[in-house]
Design a protein around this motif. Structure first.
Motif, PDB file in Angstrom:
ATOM      1  N   LEU A   1      10.530  12.842  32.190  1.00 34.55           N
ATOM      2  CA  LEU A   1       9.145  13.268  31.538  1.00 34.55           C
ATOM      3  C   LEU A   1       9.146  14.792  31.701  1.00 34.55           C
ATOM      4  N   GLU A   2       9.816  15.736  32.360  1.00 40.73           N
ATOM      5  CA  GLU A   2       9.497  16.954  31.296  1.00 40.73           C
ATOM      6  C   GLU A   2       9.494  16.894  30.013  1.00 40.73           C
ATOM      7  N   GLU A   3      10.720  16.854  29.271  1.00 45.00           N
ATOM      8  CA  GLU A   3      11.087  16.177  27.688  1.00 45.00           C
ATOM      9  C   GLU A   3       9.783  15.696  27.488  1.00 45.00           C
ATOM     10  N   GLU A   4       8.907  15.009  27.924  1.00 47.07           N
ATOM     11  CA  GLU A   4       8.149  13.890  27.756  1.00 47.07           C
ATOM     12  C   GLU A   4       7.081  14.905  27.072  1.00 47.07           C
ATOM     13  N   ARG A   5       6.672  15.745  28.353  1.00 44.93           N
ATOM     14  CA  ARG A   5       5.721  16.270  28.827  1.00 44.93           C
ATOM     15  C   ARG A   5       5.796  17.578  27.671  1.00 44.93           C
ATOM     16  N   ALA A   6       6.750  18.016  28.044  1.00 45.11           N
ATOM     17  CA  ALA A   6       7.139  19.363  26.859  1.00 45.11           C
ATOM     18  C   ALA A   6       6.501  18.902  25.580  1.00 45.11           C
ATOM     19  N   ILE A   7       6.634  17.582  24.770  1.00 47.92           N
ATOM     20  CA  ILE A   7       6.819  16.935  23.457  1.00 47.92           C
ATOM     21  C   ILE A   7       5.244  16.587  22.748  1.00 47.92           C
ATOM     22  N   HIS A   8       5.154  15.663  23.882  1.00 51.29           N
ATOM     23  CA  HIS A   8       3.343  14.959  24.184  1.00 51.29           C
ATOM     24  C   HIS A   8       2.150  15.415  25.424  1.00 51.29           C
ATOM     25  N   PRO A   9       2.188  16.187  25.193  1.00 53.59           N
ATOM     26  CA  PRO A   9       1.376  17.527  27.077  1.00 53.59           C
ATOM     27  C   PRO A   9       0.363  16.607  26.698  1.00 53.59           C
ATOM     28  N   GLY A  10      -0.297  15.901  26.298  1.00 51.37           N
ATOM     29  CA  GLY A  10      -1.504  15.225  26.517  1.00 51.37           C
ATOM     30  C   GLY A  10      -1.622  13.896  26.766  1.00 51.37           C
ATOM     31  N   LYS A  11      -0.088  13.666  26.781  1.00 47.45           N
ATOM     32  CA  LYS A  11       0.083  11.771  27.749  1.00 47.45           C
ATOM     33  C   LYS A  11       0.058  11.697  29.485  1.00 47.45           C
ATOM     34  N   LYS A  12      -0.400  10.286  29.428  1.00 46.74           N
ATOM     35  CA  LYS A  12      -0.299  10.241  31.000  1.00 46.74           C
ATOM     36  C   LYS A  12       0.795   8.921  31.090  1.00 46.74           C
ATOM     37  N   ALA A  13       1.422   9.700  31.844  1.00 45.39           N
ATOM     38  CA  ALA A  13       3.125   8.571  32.148  1.00 45.39           C
ATOM     39  C   ALA A  13       3.042   7.859  33.656  1.00 45.39           C
ATOM     40  N   ILE A  14       3.713   6.566  33.354  1.00 43.82           N
ATOM     41  CA  ILE A  14       4.206   5.572  34.471  1.00 43.82           C
ATOM     42  C   ILE A  14       5.237   6.316  34.548  1.00 43.82           C
ATOM     43  N   CYS A  15       6.087   6.254  34.920  1.00 46.01           N
ATOM     44  CA  CYS A  15       7.599   6.366  34.935  1.00 46.01           C
ATOM     45  C   CYS A  15       8.197   5.209  35.693  1.00 46.01           C
ATOM     46  N   ILE A  16       9.580   4.447  35.661  1.00 47.60           N
ATOM     47  CA  ILE A  16      10.079   3.705  36.378  1.00 47.60           C
ATOM     48  C   ILE A  16      11.104   3.626  35.805  1.00 47.60           C
ATOM     49  N   LEU A  17      12.284   3.121  37.205  1.00 48.03           N
ATOM     50  CA  LEU A  17      13.790   2.967  37.439  1.00 48.03           C
ATOM     51  C   LEU A  17      13.324   1.595  37.228  1.00 48.03           C
ATOM     52  N   ALA A  18      14.609   1.127  36.531  1.00 48.13           N
ATOM     53  CA  ALA A  18      14.527  -1.004  36.196  1.00 48.13           C
ATOM     54  C   ALA A  18      15.975  -1.154  36.581  1.00 48.13           C
ATOM     55  N   ASN A  19      15.880  -2.217  36.961  1.00 48.71           N
ATOM     56  CA  ASN A  19      17.195  -2.753  37.709  1.00 48.71           C
ATOM     57  C   ASN A  19      17.687  -3.539  36.084  1.00 48.71           C
ATOM     58  N   THR A  20      19.196  -4.280  35.909  1.00 50.19           N
ATOM     59  CA  THR A  20      19.154  -4.693  34.830  1.00 50.19           C
ATOM     60  C   THR A  20      19.162  -6.466  35.438  1.00 50.19           C
ATOM     61  N   ASN A  21      20.865  -5.928  36.813  1.00 49.13           N
ATOM     62  CA  ASN A  21      20.565  -7.365  38.139  1.00 49.13           C
ATOM     63  C   ASN A  21      19.948  -7.730  38.215  1.00 49.13           C
ATOM     64  N   ASN A  22      18.459  -7.792  38.315  1.00 48.30           N
ATOM     65  CA  ASN A  22      17.828  -8.168  39.269  1.00 48.30           C
ATOM     66  C   ASN A  22      16.751  -7.827  38.751  1.00 48.30           C
ATOM     67  N   ASP A  23      15.159  -8.311  39.656  1.00 48.69           N
ATOM     68  CA  ASP A  23      14.221  -7.320  39.183  1.00 48.69           C
ATOM     69  C   ASP A  23      13.332  -7.021  39.934  1.00 48.69           C
ATOM     70  N   LYS A  24      14.130  -6.038  40.407  1.00 47.07           N
ATOM     71  CA  LYS A  24      13.939  -4.674  41.460  1.00 47.07           C
ATOM     72  C   LYS A  24      13.045  -3.339  40.251  1.00 47.07           C
ATOM     73  N   ILE A  25      11.627  -3.054  40.836  1.00 42.78           N
ATOM     74  CA  ILE A  25      11.704  -2.013  40.057  1.00 42.78           C
ATOM     75  C   ILE A  25      11.092  -0.473  40.931  1.00 42.78           C
ATOM     76  N   LYS A  26      11.444   0.749  40.208  1.00 40.04           N
ATOM     77  CA  LYS A  26      10.409   1.497  41.480  1.00 40.04           C
ATOM     78  C   LYS A  26       9.757   2.291  40.486  1.00 40.04           C
ATOM     79  N   VAL A  27       8.261   2.657  41.077  1.00 38.38           N
ATOM     80  CA  VAL A  27       7.495   2.833  40.085  1.00 38.38           C
ATOM     81  C   VAL A  27       6.970   4.954  40.358  1.00 38.38           C
ATOM     82  N   TRP A  28       6.743   5.655  39.505  1.00 40.84           N
ATOM     83  CA  TRP A  28       6.055   6.404  39.757  1.00 40.84           C
ATOM     84  C   TRP A  28       4.248   6.536  38.885  1.00 40.84           C
ATOM     85  N   LYS A  29       3.714   7.371  39.241  1.00 42.41           N
ATOM     86  CA  LYS A  29       2.278   7.825  38.526  1.00 42.41           C
ATOM     87  C   LYS A  29       1.846   9.169  38.575  1.00 42.41           C
ATOM     88  N   SER A  30       2.182  10.072  37.026  1.00 40.89           N
ATOM     89  CA  SER A  30       2.734  11.389  36.767  1.00 40.89           C
ATOM     90  C   SER A  30       3.264  12.073  37.418  1.00 40.89           C
TER      91      SER A  30
END
Length: 476
Positions: A80-109
């Protein structure tokens, strides 16, 4: 969920990979590692994000793991830090996602505890994540609670009767919500409110009352007994002598206060916002007192407990045969709508919520003011209240059978007049059958509903269907 399935779910047309493996390299985007580190301001150890999507000014960053752990949040935070450094105008949704199941964790900004989106339990379409940034209000429970007292004091200063204030505020909220939608406001800013004040200042008091009535009329389109509901709104709220005495300047002050101090702090499209809205009306009624017992909300902890103990969820049809202001029905609907969102993508959740609003909430109320308040109360929570009937439950047996409830929640009147109760339920009442109050203190309503359920099961038996068990909970 496999990486391919994640891409298909969010939308492969929004995928923005820039290296062969389908990943997104921030080194590649920056033109080299030295350039990236110069933009970030320190050395970087992670720079290959698994999946990146982009639509309009929103990006979705997904880092996949077989089974993610808390330490993986640090790596996502680096991306996210690198995203902001290169694309400072973008709004970000950040997600950790498992490949063994459908579990995810989501952050806004931001990737921290404060910005976790707890309701986001399933990976969704890109359009859904874009809409998360277009919500025009944020939930602030403490601010709403603090401002509730001030709003009541303002209405007291404007000489609005206590037993009128709840529905007056409710109808005003509905008008404001509709106006904001039509104006296309993205944020409820002081500047936007000032423009509305200027708009209202050019209207006459009659024009403002007419605008509120027009919004209610539109919202009630398709609703059962619409004419009666509009008649009661005119009779008990907009036609009230003290409401008609309000000047344009009074209306501007009231509407500004509701919009700026209450409405902008409640996102009614979220589960938390629905809870805050319910809390607001309960708190507001505590301030307005109990001059009219029919407009007193059953305490929130009682309605919540009774919904929990009877197992209210998105599969249940709920009836309150003496619904009053609609407290039980609102609590049941809030719980069912929250359950619709749980573990579902936006489109599926919306369809489940539509079904809940149209087919799962049923009420009956015989007293005019309480019926009007329940109508407004349900509308504010997003339901067209087409399944709330005006009349006595003793006269609406057919409606109860058609409702086919799984759960009955009630706070029946303790002092109902015997004249309104069928004779078959007064055979052992002696002289009380002609008295002023129901000697059973409300249990006669339970007796009646039990008989209706018995008739329903007898019909089911004759049709070769199994009996239906209905949970019934009465407030004591």
């Amino acid at each position: 969920m496999l990486r391919h399935d994640m891409v298909e779910t969010v939308g492969k047309e929004f995928l923005t990979s820039n290296i062969e493996a389908g990943e997104y390299s921030y080194v590649q985007a920056a033109g080299g590692k030295a350039q990236l580190e110069a933009k970030v301001g320190h050395p970087v150890s992670h720079f290959k994000l698994d999946i990146r999507f982009e639509m309009e000014d929103v990006v979705v960053l997904i880092e996949t793991k077989q089974n993610y752990v808390d330490d993986d949040e640090k790596q996502l935070r680096e991306y996210l830090e690198e995203e902001r450094a290169i694309h400072p105008g973008k709004k970000a949704i950040c997600i950790l996602a498992n490949t063994n199941n459908d579990k995810i964790k989501v952050w806004k900004s931001f990737v921290d505890d404060e910005h976790v989106l707890k309701d986001e339990a399933m990976l969704d379409r890109m359009s859904h994540y874009v809409r998360l940034f277009k919500i025009n209000k944020s939930n602030d429970r403490e601010t709403v609670l603090k401002n509730t007292y001030s709003l009541n004091e303002l209405l007291h200063k404007k000489d609005i009767d206590e037993n009128l204030r709840s529905q007056f505020v409710g109808t005003s909220l509905l008008y404001i919500k509709d106006l904001v939608k039509k104006k296309g406001a993205v944020l409820i800013t002081k500047e936007f409110v000032d423009s509305m004040k200027e708009f209202w200042s050019l209207m006459t008091p009659k024009g403002i009352r007419g605008a509120i009535e027009g919004v209610l009329s539109d919202l009630l389109d398709g609703s059962d007994n619409k004419a009666k509901k509009i008649e009661l709104l005119q009779k008990n709220v907009l036609g009230n002598q003290k409401v008609r005495a309000l000047k344009t300047t009074d209306w501007v002050e009231i509407l500004e206060t509701i919009m700026l101090d209450i409405y902008r702090y409640i996102d009614t499209d979220s589960s938390e916002g629905q809870d805050i809205l319910n809390m607001f009306f309960i708190a507001f009624n505590k301030y307005t007192g109990k001059a009219d017992k029919n407009q007193a909300f059953t305490p929130d902890h009682i309605t919540e407990f009774m919904c929990r103990v009877t197992g209210v969820d998105r599969t249940k049809r709920v009836l309150d045969a003496t619904c009053g202001s609609g407290s039980f029905l609102v609590q049941a609907m809030v719980k069912e709508l929250a359950d619709c969102r749980r573990g579902k993508r936006e489109d599926e959740a919306n369809e489940l919520m539509r079904k809940v609003k149209e087919e799962h909430i049923y009420g009956i109320e015989v007293e005019e003011k309480a019926y009007g308040l329940s109508t407004t109360n349900m509308l504010i929570h997003g339901d067209g209240n087409s399944n709330i009937k005006f009349g006595s439950c003793f006269d609406l047996k057919g409606f109860i059978k058609d409702a086919d409830p799984d759960i009955i929640l009630m706070n029946p009147p303790y002092n109902a007049k015997p004249i309104g109760i069928p004779d078959k339920y007064k055979t052992n009442w002696g002289n009380s059958k002609n008295g002023k109050e129901d000697p059973t203190k409300g249990f006669v309503f339970i007796h009646y509903l039990s008989d209706v359920i018995k008739e329903m099961n007898e019909k089911r038996e004759s049709e070769g269907k199994p009996h239906k068990t209905v949970k019934m909970q009465k407030e004591f």
